[in-house]
Write a protein that holds these residues in place. Structure first.
Motif, PDB file in Angstrom:
ATOM      1  N   LEU A  66       8.023   9.442  -1.556  1.00  0.00           N
ATOM      2  CA  LEU A  66       9.540   8.318  -1.897  1.00  0.00           C
ATOM      3  C   LEU A  66       8.971   7.560  -3.225  1.00  0.00           C
ATOM      4  CD1 LEU A  66      11.962   7.606  -0.885  1.00  0.00           C
ATOM      5  CD2 LEU A  66      11.074   6.258   1.202  1.00  0.00           C
ATOM      6  N   LYS A  67       7.849   6.769  -3.248  1.00  0.00           N
ATOM      7  CA  LYS A  67       7.501   6.148  -4.477  1.00  0.00           C
ATOM      8  C   LYS A  67       7.255   6.947  -5.299  1.00  0.00           C
ATOM      9  CE  LYS A  67       4.603   2.900  -1.388  1.00  0.00           C
ATOM     10  NZ  LYS A  67       3.173   2.403  -1.526  1.00  0.00           N
ATOM     11  N   ASP A  68       7.306   8.481  -5.721  1.00  0.00           N
ATOM     12  CA  ASP A  68       7.056   8.969  -6.997  1.00  0.00           C
ATOM     13  C   ASP A  68       8.818   8.779  -7.602  1.00  0.00           C
ATOM     14  OD1 ASP A  68       4.561   9.005  -6.774  1.00  0.00           O
ATOM     15  OD2 ASP A  68       4.836  11.174  -5.980  1.00  0.00           O
ATOM     16  N   GLY A  69       9.432   9.025  -6.325  1.00  0.00           N
ATOM     17  CA  GLY A  69      10.558   9.504  -6.702  1.00  0.00           C
ATOM     18  C   GLY A  69      11.617   8.125  -6.824  1.00  0.00           C
ATOM     19  N   TYR A  70      10.856   6.836  -7.008  1.00  0.00           N
ATOM     20  CA  TYR A  70      11.865   5.154  -6.993  1.00  0.00           C
ATOM     21  C   TYR A  70      11.108   4.984  -9.190  1.00  0.00           C
ATOM     22  CZ  TYR A  70      13.976   3.986  -3.003  1.00  0.00           C
ATOM     23  OH  TYR A  70      14.278   3.398  -1.764  1.00  0.00           O
ATOM     24  N   MET A  71       9.820   6.154  -8.964  1.00  0.00           N
ATOM     25  CA  MET A  71       9.445   5.688 -10.005  1.00  0.00           C
ATOM     26  C   MET A  71       9.931   6.523 -10.691  1.00  0.00           C
ATOM     27  SD  MET A  71       7.275   3.793 -12.301  1.00  0.00           S
ATOM     28  CE  MET A  71       6.448   2.651 -10.997  1.00  0.00           C
ATOM     29  N   ILE A  72      10.272   7.805 -10.879  1.00  0.00           N
ATOM     30  CA  ILE A  72      11.158   8.794 -11.529  1.00  0.00           C
ATOM     31  C   ILE A  72      12.293   7.747 -12.210  1.00  0.00           C
ATOM     32  CG2 ILE A  72      12.122  10.632 -11.414  1.00  0.00           C
ATOM     33  CD1 ILE A  72      10.208  11.529  -9.791  1.00  0.00           C
ATOM     34  N   ILE A  73      13.164   7.589 -10.523  1.00  0.00           N
ATOM     35  CA  ILE A  73      14.859   7.335 -11.393  1.00  0.00           C
ATOM     36  C   ILE A  73      14.091   5.801 -12.619  1.00  0.00           C
ATOM     37  CG2 ILE A  73      16.130   5.496 -10.574  1.00  0.00           C
ATOM     38  CD1 ILE A  73      16.575   7.119  -8.506  1.00  0.00           C
ATOM     39  N   PHE A  74      13.028   4.928 -11.627  1.00  0.00           N
ATOM     40  CA  PHE A  74      13.238   3.682 -12.903  1.00  0.00           C
ATOM     41  C   PHE A  74      12.911   4.128 -14.230  1.00  0.00           C
ATOM     42  CE2 PHE A  74      10.116   0.504 -15.228  1.00  0.00           C
ATOM     43  CZ  PHE A  74      11.193  -0.525 -14.299  1.00  0.00           C
ATOM     44  N   LEU A  75      12.042   4.871 -14.302  1.00  0.00           N
ATOM     45  CA  LEU A  75      10.763   4.966 -16.035  1.00  0.00           C
ATOM     46  C   LEU A  75      12.241   6.170 -16.098  1.00  0.00           C
ATOM     47  CD1 LEU A  75       6.841   6.174 -15.325  1.00  0.00           C
ATOM     48  CD2 LEU A  75       8.905   3.849 -16.174  1.00  0.00           C
ATOM     49  N   SER A  76      12.825   6.888 -15.801  1.00  0.00           N
ATOM     50  CA  SER A  76      13.662   7.928 -16.781  1.00  0.00           C
ATOM     51  C   SER A  76      14.937   7.174 -17.714  1.00  0.00           C
ATOM     52  CB  SER A  76      14.972   8.421 -15.018  1.00  0.00           C
ATOM     53  OG  SER A  76      13.721  10.037 -15.154  1.00  0.00           O
ATOM     54  N   VAL A 474      10.255  -0.822  -7.277  1.00  0.00           N
ATOM     55  CA  VAL A 474       9.370  -1.220  -8.600  1.00  0.00           C
ATOM     56  C   VAL A 474       8.263  -1.366  -8.469  1.00  0.00           C
ATOM     57  CG1 VAL A 474       8.863   0.580 -10.862  1.00  0.00           C
ATOM     58  CG2 VAL A 474      10.505   1.777  -9.435  1.00  0.00           C
ATOM     59  N   ILE A 475       9.299  -2.827  -8.941  1.00  0.00           N
ATOM     60  CA  ILE A 475       8.508  -3.323  -9.235  1.00  0.00           C
ATOM     61  C   ILE A 475       7.763  -4.250  -7.827  1.00  0.00           C
ATOM     62  CG2 ILE A 475       8.710  -6.431  -9.033  1.00  0.00           C
ATOM     63  CD1 ILE A 475      11.431  -5.509 -11.123  1.00  0.00           C
ATOM     64  N   SER A 476       7.765  -4.129  -6.668  1.00  0.00           N
ATOM     65  CA  SER A 476       7.471  -4.914  -5.370  1.00  0.00           C
ATOM     66  C   SER A 476       6.384  -3.372  -5.072  1.00  0.00           C
ATOM     67  CB  SER A 476       8.513  -4.468  -4.526  1.00  0.00           C
ATOM     68  OG  SER A 476       7.888  -4.757  -3.215  1.00  0.00           O
ATOM     69  N   SER A 477       5.722  -2.475  -5.665  1.00  0.00           N
ATOM     70  CA  SER A 477       5.147  -1.208  -5.656  1.00  0.00           C
ATOM     71  C   SER A 477       3.960  -1.785  -6.628  1.00  0.00           C
ATOM     72  CB  SER A 477       5.337   0.089  -5.225  1.00  0.00           C
ATOM     73  OG  SER A 477       4.827   0.865  -5.591  1.00  0.00           O
ATOM     74  N   ILE A 478       4.685  -1.998  -7.360  1.00  0.00           N
ATOM     75  CA  ILE A 478       3.876  -2.726  -8.483  1.00  0.00           C
ATOM     76  C   ILE A 478       2.724  -3.928  -8.583  1.00  0.00           C
ATOM     77  CG2 ILE A 478       3.113  -3.572 -11.488  1.00  0.00           C
ATOM     78  CD1 ILE A 478       5.531  -1.095 -11.990  1.00  0.00           C
ATOM     79  N   ASN A 480       2.354  -5.021  -5.005  1.00  0.00           N
ATOM     80  CA  ASN A 480       1.763  -4.850  -3.932  1.00  0.00           C
ATOM     81  C   ASN A 480       0.490  -3.772  -4.950  1.00  0.00           C
ATOM     82  OD1 ASN A 480       3.490  -5.413  -2.060  1.00  0.00           O
ATOM     83  ND2 ASN A 480       4.418  -3.954  -2.023  1.00  0.00           N
ATOM     84  N   ARG A 481       0.521  -2.986  -5.196  1.00  0.00           N
ATOM     85  CA  ARG A 481      -1.055  -2.395  -5.986  1.00  0.00           C
ATOM     86  C   ARG A 481      -1.521  -3.389  -6.475  1.00  0.00           C
ATOM     87  NH1 ARG A 481      -0.731   2.902  -6.657  1.00  0.00           N
ATOM     88  NH2 ARG A 481      -2.290   2.972  -8.490  1.00  0.00           N
ATOM     89  N   LYS A 482      -1.841  -4.594  -7.875  1.00  0.00           N
ATOM     90  CA  LYS A 482      -2.003  -5.483  -8.252  1.00  0.00           C
ATOM     91  C   LYS A 482      -2.489  -6.085  -6.688  1.00  0.00           C
ATOM     92  CE  LYS A 482       0.096  -5.456 -12.230  1.00  0.00           C
ATOM     93  NZ  LYS A 482       0.679  -6.235 -13.386  1.00  0.00           N
ATOM     94  N   HIS A 483      -1.887  -5.980  -6.015  1.00  0.00           N
ATOM     95  CA  HIS A 483      -2.619  -7.110  -5.146  1.00  0.00           C
ATOM     96  C   HIS A 483      -3.760  -6.829  -4.260  1.00  0.00           C
ATOM     97  CE1 HIS A 483      -2.369 -10.639  -1.905  1.00  0.00           C
ATOM     98  NE2 HIS A 483      -2.416  -9.620  -0.765  1.00  0.00           N
ATOM     99  N   GLN A 484      -3.573  -5.561  -3.688  1.00  0.00           N
ATOM    100  CA  GLN A 484      -4.301  -4.762  -2.414  1.00  0.00           C
ATOM    101  C   GLN A 484      -5.536  -3.923  -3.654  1.00  0.00           C
ATOM    102  OE1 GLN A 484      -2.414  -1.313  -1.761  1.00  0.00           O
ATOM    103  NE2 GLN A 484      -1.101  -2.301  -0.379  1.00  0.00           N
ATOM    104  N   GLY A 485      -5.270  -4.393  -5.092  1.00  0.00           N
ATOM    105  CA  GLY A 485      -6.596  -4.195  -6.044  1.00  0.00           C
ATOM    106  C   GLY A 485      -7.449  -5.677  -5.990  1.00  0.00           C
TER     107      GLY A 485
END
Length: 487
Positions: A66-76, A474-478, A480-485
């Motif tokens: 599902l996250k890949d799907g959102y990123m595909i939409i955003f980057l496309s 997508v912004i939230s996912s990015i 969240n990844r930074k926060h987890q890192g």
């Protein structure tokens, strides 16, 4: 996130853009090699190489999360904007980097706002590319992807729901893996029918293709500075009204009417509400124009009023007259239909009339609950009962839409607004309408707006086209990844 699967699917989107750039090159060659030949050829080469790269170096996989799907939409969408701006920037003229970006975003999001004050000054190949960005964006870069993603992919339905609002699936029965094909075939059918109709009305082949691309996408880019008004043809104006309306209604309803040869979909409550709303607002606008003396006859007034109400309501943005001289009442009517716009499951932007109906029904239900607290009430859309988990996201979207208009207006005021278009420009760009009022009205353009406002309006177009949530996801996912890192 799976960068490999993301890169392959985004590559497909870039290859679609490259294909239409190549067609634009052929248009240039047919004209003997106009001034846009080199910019288009360079843009095609770069876009094609970037699009084909993942297919050469990345192994194919059908697993899409599902996250890949959102990123595909955003980057496309985002990369389509970037590469789509190259032909403008390389050609030069009025296109500095910001203007080229603005024109590209406006084209792909089918907004139709432009920085051009003299459209005819562009070579035909670049005009074709402008119209082609509408065609690509109207069908949706992601819909092109969905045509290729295997039907067995578990994320296909989810991707469809992101690109086509969940509201759009209520009124026709079809398996999930056929939804995108229904959308695509109806879209192509409207485009083909518009092309033939324009030819029969006297347009040249080139003009008919470009305007068919624009009208089926509810875009609004024209080959003429004066838009549809440049042709001076009542027949062309009436044909445009018909196809603007068709492009703004639920494609599933059109599919059912054509395949089932039935008019039962006309009983759909959303469609009836939309049609009645357009009719009432068109009458108010037309009567106001006639009484103010802006049109000589009642026939001209009703054509003028109806054309622009349908144009703004469908988020197409074509024009036959300049609304900069209109009185307050018809201008308010245009802004009203710009806010609500057409139906879910179409190529229009805006809040969508479906959501507005859900809001009205939810308000009515709450009033009834207040008066009769022991009774049980339901929100119905036709024969379907909507539950709270279906109502809440739609009302939340409306609130978010209004909030973003306010935020965009404030940002425009902070960064400088010499022409007083912060509010109307924000509304028109977030709703993907394009033209607004005054100097950015039906016959105007955004060239005089400050560069920072053009960037804000470009962000609005992007948010409006993908209906806000995918970008925020997508912004939230990015983050969240930074926060987890860091944790």
């Amino acid at each position: 996130m799976n960068l490999k699967v993301i890169s392959r699917n985004v590559g497909i989107a870039l290859l679609v853009s490259a294909l239409f750039m190549l067609l634009s090159v052929f248009v240039s060659l047919a004209d003997g090699g106009d001034s846009a030949l080199a910019p288009l050829l360079i843009s095609f080469t770069i876009t094609f190489m970037m699009g084909i790269f993942p297919f050469v170096f990345v192994r194919k996989t059908a697993q899409i999360s599902l996250k890949d799907g959102y990123m595909i939409i955003f980057l496309s969408w985002l990369l389509s904007f970037v590469f789509g701006a190259m032909p403008y920037a390389l050609w030069g003229g009025p296109f500095n980097l910001v203007n080229a970006w603005f024109e590209s975003v406006s084209g792909f999001t089918t907004t139709g706002a432009t920085i051009l004050s003299d459209v005819e000054s562009l070579p035909r190949s670049l005009l074709f590319w402008r119209a082609a960005t509408h065609f690509i964006g109207g069908l949706g870069v992601v819909v092109f992807l969905l045509l290729i993603i295997p039907t067995s992919s578990p994320v296909r339905l989810r991707l469809t729901n992101m690109e086509l609002s969940s509201l759009s699936r209520e009124d026709y029965k079809s398996r999930a893996n056929k939804t995108v094909f229904i959308f695509a075939w109806v879209y192509l059918g409207i485009c083909g029918a518009a092309f033939v109709s324009y030819l029969l009305c006297g347009m040249s082949v080139f003009d008919a293709i470009c305007h068919a691309f624009s009208v089926c996408a509810a875009g609004g880019f024209s080959t003429r500075t004066l838009s549809i008004g440049a042709f001076g043809s009542t027949a062309i104006s009436l044909v445009t009204i018909v196809f603007m309306f068709l492009a703004s209604i639920h494609f599933g309803l059109i599919f059912v009417m054509l395949v089932g040869r039935t008019l039962k979909p006309l009983r759909n409550p959303v469609l009836r509400f939309y049609m009645v709303s357009l009719a009432v607002i068109s009458v108010i606008t037309s009567v106001s124009l006639k009484l103010e003396g802006l049109d000589a006859t009642w026939g001209e007034a009703f054509l003028d009023g109806t054309f622009h109400v349908v144009s703004y309501g469908s988020t197409t943005g074509f024009a036959i007259s300049d609304n900069a001289t209109w009185p307050m009442l018809p201008c308010f009517m245009l802004m009203l239909v710009s806010l609500v716009c057409g139906c879910a499951g179409s190529t229009t932007g805006g809040m969508k009339v479906d959501r507005v109906m859900v809001l009205f029904k939810a308000i009515h239900m709450q009033i009834q609950k207040t008066l009769y607290p022991t009774s049980v009430f339901e929100v119905r859309m036709g024969r379907r009962v909507l539950h709270d988990e279906e109502i809440y996201p739609q009302i939340l979207y409306l609130a978010l839409f209004i909030l973003l208009i306010g935020l965009s207006t404030i940002l425009c005021l902070f960064t400088g607004d010499p022409n007083g278009h912060s509010l109307t420009g924000s509304l028109s760009t977030l709703a993907n309408v394009g033209p607004s009022l005054g100097s950015i009205g039906s016959m105007g353009n955004y060239d005089a707006e400050p560069q920072t406002m053009k960037l804000i309006f470009s962000a609005n177009m992007f948010l409006g086209r993908v209906e806000i949530y995918p970008i925020f996801a997508v912004i939230s996912s990015i983050f969240n990844r930074k926060h987890q890192g860091r944790a």
